[in-house]
Design a protein around this motif. Sequence first.
Motif, mmCIF file in Angstrom:
data_model
loop_
_atom_site.group_PDB
_atom_site.id
_atom_site.type_symbol
_atom_site.label_atom_id
_atom_site.label_comp_id
_atom_site.label_asym_id
_atom_site.label_seq_id
_atom_site.Cartn_x
_atom_site.Cartn_y
_atom_site.Cartn_z
ATOM 1 N N GLY A 123 0.797 -1.224 0.000
ATOM 2 C CA GLY A 123 0.000 0.000 0.000
ATOM 3 C C GLY A 123 0.825 1.268 0.000
ATOM 4 O O GLY A 123 0.329 2.342 -0.339
ATOM 5 N N ASP A 169 -2.518 0.254 -3.078
ATOM 6 C CA ASP A 169 -3.707 -0.257 -2.392
ATOM 7 C C ASP A 169 -4.590 -1.058 -3.345
ATOM 8 O O ASP A 169 -5.224 -2.024 -2.939
ATOM 9 N N GLU A 229 -10.798 -1.063 3.601
ATOM 10 C CA GLU A 229 -9.342 -1.084 3.671
ATOM 11 C C GLU A 229 -8.718 -0.389 2.461
ATOM 12 O O GLU A 229 -7.717 0.316 2.594
ATOM 13 N N THR A 230 -9.305 -0.558 1.284
ATOM 14 C CA THR A 230 -8.751 0.029 0.068
ATOM 15 C C THR A 230 -8.945 1.533 0.041
ATOM 16 O O THR A 230 -8.015 2.284 -0.263
ATOM 17 N N GLY A 289 -7.070 3.046 2.984
ATOM 18 C CA GLY A 289 -5.657 2.789 2.733
ATOM 19 C C GLY A 289 -5.050 3.709 1.695
ATOM 20 O O GLY A 289 -3.833 3.884 1.652
ATOM 21 N N ASP A 337 -2.183 3.683 5.633
ATOM 22 C CA ASP A 337 -1.316 2.518 5.810
ATOM 23 C C ASP A 337 -1.365 2.019 7.255
ATOM 24 O O ASP A 337 -1.330 0.814 7.505
ATOM 25 N N ASP A 386 -4.591 0.176 7.501
ATOM 26 C CA ASP A 386 -4.438 -1.119 6.834
ATOM 27 C C ASP A 386 -3.735 -2.115 7.758
ATOM 28 O O ASP A 386 -4.136 -3.283 7.860
#
Length: 163
Positions: free
Chosen positions: A42, A49, A83-84, A87, A94, A97
């Motif tokens: 990421g 990511d 998360e994406t 992130g 990060d 994440d």
Amino acid sequence: MPKSSAIDQDPRLRRVRGLARVLDSSIPLGGGRRIGLDPIIGLLPGGGDAIGAIFSCYILWEGARLGVPGRNLWRMAGNILLETVVGAVPIAGDLFDFAWQANVRNVRLIERTLRSGAVRPSRSRKAIATGVLVAAIAFVLLVAALAWWILASLWGWLHGLLG
């Protein structure tokens, strides 16, 4: 209800467990904390990511192939989405994440579903898996394009500010 030992021996489940471990918890940091390759990937600007999300989508796809019901697949997709998207925010994303570990969460969800016996009939698995995979890949490509556009905009703004 399927026996736990039979579930634990399923090669697809073993693969997703291994992938989740590599992505989320393969590197010991000390103090009982672990990090995987996902937050490290990421860090790559302009799509790191999205690359991590593609690996995460494999776990989602295998969950669909194993018969995880649609509501749980959407929950898994939501974990990946969160998360994406979060992130993609430099540094803070990060750290999120590292803490969120969507892959480990999703494997646990697959395991709970399999142990409870709440799997869907096998004839719909391929259609669900294909639909989920296509939607997830489309989303990942959209996030990657958005991240690239944001980085290009920031670069242009910084170039104008400094030049």
